[in-house]
Scaffold this active site. Structure first.
Site, PDB file in Angstrom:
ATOM      1  N   ASP A  46     -36.329   7.550 -29.501  1.00 44.31           N
ATOM      2  CA  ASP A  46     -35.816   6.466 -29.408  1.00 44.31           C
ATOM      3  C   ASP A  46     -36.977   6.037 -28.385  1.00 44.31           C
ATOM      4  OD1 ASP A  46     -33.029   6.195 -27.092  1.00 44.31           O
ATOM      5  OD2 ASP A  46     -34.914   5.491 -26.431  1.00 44.31           O
ATOM      6  N   TYR A  51     -40.804  -0.275 -24.018  1.00 40.75           N
ATOM      7  CA  TYR A  51     -41.242   0.645 -23.871  1.00 40.75           C
ATOM      8  C   TYR A  51     -42.960   0.170 -24.370  1.00 40.75           C
ATOM      9  CZ  TYR A  51     -37.145   3.628 -24.001  1.00 40.75           C
ATOM     10  OH  TYR A  51     -35.794   3.786 -23.318  1.00 40.75           O
ATOM     11  N   LYS A  76     -35.019  -1.403 -28.943  1.00 40.43           N
ATOM     12  CA  LYS A  76     -33.759  -2.334 -28.100  1.00 40.43           C
ATOM     13  C   LYS A  76     -34.847  -3.481 -27.144  1.00 40.43           C
ATOM     14  CE  LYS A  76     -32.887   1.919 -26.095  1.00 40.43           C
ATOM     15  NZ  LYS A  76     -34.123   2.415 -26.247  1.00 40.43           N
ATOM     16  N   HIS A 110     -30.498  -3.833 -24.282  1.00 41.26           N
ATOM     17  CA  HIS A 110     -30.750  -2.616 -23.314  1.00 41.26           C
ATOM     18  C   HIS A 110     -30.723  -2.740 -21.876  1.00 41.26           C
ATOM     19  CE1 HIS A 110     -34.766  -0.525 -22.320  1.00 41.26           C
ATOM     20  NE2 HIS A 110     -33.691   0.257 -22.738  1.00 41.26           N
ATOM     21  N   ASN A 153     -26.834   0.254 -21.168  1.00 41.57           N
ATOM     22  CA  ASN A 153     -25.831   0.392 -19.773  1.00 41.57           C
ATOM     23  C   ASN A 153     -25.018  -0.888 -19.720  1.00 41.57           C
ATOM     24  OD1 ASN A 153     -28.840   2.209 -18.849  1.00 41.57           O
ATOM     25  ND2 ASN A 153     -29.851   0.341 -19.970  1.00 41.57           N
ATOM     26  N   LYS A 241     -37.544  13.584 -22.879  1.00 44.67           N
ATOM     27  CA  LYS A 241     -38.482  13.294 -23.794  1.00 44.67           C
ATOM     28  C   LYS A 241     -39.126  14.287 -22.873  1.00 44.67           C
ATOM     29  CE  LYS A 241     -43.068  10.822 -22.173  1.00 44.67           C
ATOM     30  NZ  LYS A 241     -43.119   9.853 -21.730  1.00 44.67           N
ATOM     31  N   SER A 242     -40.153  14.969 -23.540  1.00 40.57           N
ATOM     32  CA  SER A 242     -41.707  15.648 -23.297  1.00 40.57           C
ATOM     33  C   SER A 242     -42.538  15.745 -24.466  1.00 40.57           C
ATOM     34  CB  SER A 242     -41.094  16.883 -23.481  1.00 40.57           C
ATOM     35  OG  SER A 242     -42.295  17.533 -22.470  1.00 40.57           O
ATOM     36  N   THR A 243     -43.275  16.007 -24.463  1.00 39.28           N
ATOM     37  CA  THR A 243     -44.969  15.853 -24.604  1.00 39.28           C
ATOM     38  C   THR A 243     -45.419  16.887 -24.985  1.00 39.28           C
ATOM     39  OG1 THR A 243     -46.182  15.057 -22.891  1.00 39.28           O
ATOM     40  CG2 THR A 243     -45.677  13.096 -24.266  1.00 39.28           C
ATOM     41  N   ARG A 247     -42.180  22.190 -24.888  1.00 36.47           N
ATOM     42  CA  ARG A 247     -40.763  22.602 -23.933  1.00 36.47           C
ATOM     43  C   ARG A 247     -39.835  21.654 -25.318  1.00 36.47           C
ATOM     44  NH1 ARG A 247     -43.614  22.374 -19.549  1.00 36.47           N
ATOM     45  NH2 ARG A 247     -44.557  19.781 -19.676  1.00 36.47           N
ATOM     46  N   ASN A 251     -36.886  22.145 -26.496  1.00 35.02           N
ATOM     47  CA  ASN A 251     -34.785  20.801 -26.295  1.00 35.02           C
ATOM     48  C   ASN A 251     -34.207  20.733 -27.541  1.00 35.02           C
ATOM     49  OD1 ASN A 251     -36.125  20.341 -23.683  1.00 35.02           O
ATOM     50  ND2 ASN A 251     -37.036  18.960 -24.351  1.00 35.02           N
TER      51      ASN A 251
END
Length: 293
Positions: A46, A51, A76, A110, A153, A241-243, A247, A251
């Protein structure tokens, strides 16, 4: 990950994906995409114009082993791109170039606003503008450039306007979704109209709440896994989200357990806090903030 939600536009949306907000460092994005897609089986990425990482995502996806056809990419349109057909087509072409692909799996509007304040504060004109933008997206969907189309949204009133005119109903509404925010009205509306909900900010700052911690201990899972599982059991696709490599893997490990009715009710009860961590689409004050970003 084989677990998917089927969309009304024919797509198969993985139930767990990877959010990429603020992931702009190319080396980090390359590393995370390899871990997530090649090593862990993520198939849902996503991103968004806002972004500022479509270039980085595209380069990373072009460098991994997994074929493009096996990765579901969402991006988006930002508020200044919701103008007219020429502007929207140009925005889509720019996204295609940055993502290094010839189609987009899912394109979302968006926010239910434009960059023109005169339009935003005239409700009829705003809804007309959103419907016109949707009509262009329908064309791109029918042309094959967009495989699925949706919104983000959007409130029920916004969706009402789209559905009244749409020949292709929105497949998705991506919204802020976590136990501390009452989104029952939007989620129930989307379920009634067969619109798949995607939830963002689900694990943001919520993991330390005593109820979440207690349930995590009860099921022998992490707090983040509990929150992701909570969303899935509500029929909502999750895009945490994770980097962090550990994790990221954790997830995805949310399909080997379920939360009991009691545990779900305890988490659902937290919505009385009704706390947002992102802009409120019903608030003109939030709109003013959006236009400064």
């Amino acid at each position: 990950m084989k677990e998917v939600f089927e969309l009304t536009t024919g797509g198969k949306l993985p139930k767990v994906g990877l959010g990429t907000y603020r992931a702009t460092d190319q080396n980090e994005v390359n590393k995370v995409m390899k871990w997530a897609i090649d090593d862990m089986g993520y198939r849902n990425i996503d991103t968004a114009h806002f972004y500022y990482n479509e270039d980085q995502i595209g380069a990373a996806l072009n460098s991994i082993k997994t074929p493009r056809k096996d990765v579901f990419i969402t991006t988006k349109l930002w508020v200044h791109q919701i103008v007219d057909e020429k502007t929207i087509r140009q925005a889509v072409n720019e996204a295609l170039k940055k993502l290094q692909t010839d189609y987009i799996d899912l394109l979302l509007i968006h926010w239910p606003y434009t960059s023109d304040q005169k339009i935003n504060y005239d409700n009829d004109l705003l809804l007309e503008t959103l419907v016109n933008a949707w009509t262009v997206m329908e064309k791109l969907y029918k042309e094959g450039t967009l495989k699925n189309i949706g919104v983000s949204n959007f409130l029920p009133k916004d969706l009402d306007a789209i559905l009244e005119k749409a020949t292709v109903p929105p497949a998705v509404n991506e919204i802020e979704f976590h136990p501390f925010l009452d989104q029952d009205t939007s989620v129930n509306y989307c379920k009634k109209h067969n619109i798949q909900v995607i939830g963002y900010r689900t694990i943001y700052t919520h993991r330390e709440h005593p109820v979440v911690v207690a349930i995590a201990k009860e099921v022998n899972k992490t707090e983040a896994q509990v929150l992701i599982r909570w969303g899935i059991q509500h029929g909502v696709a999750m895009i945490p989200k994770s980097t962090n490599e550990g994790r990221l893997r954790q997830n995805t490990q949310v399909f080997d357990f379920s939360l009991s009715d009691d545990q779900m009710k305890r988490l659902d009860a937290l919505k009385t806090a009704n706390k947002r961590y992102c802009c409120d689409p019903s608030s003109k004050q939030s709109l003013d903030v959006l236009l400064t970003l």
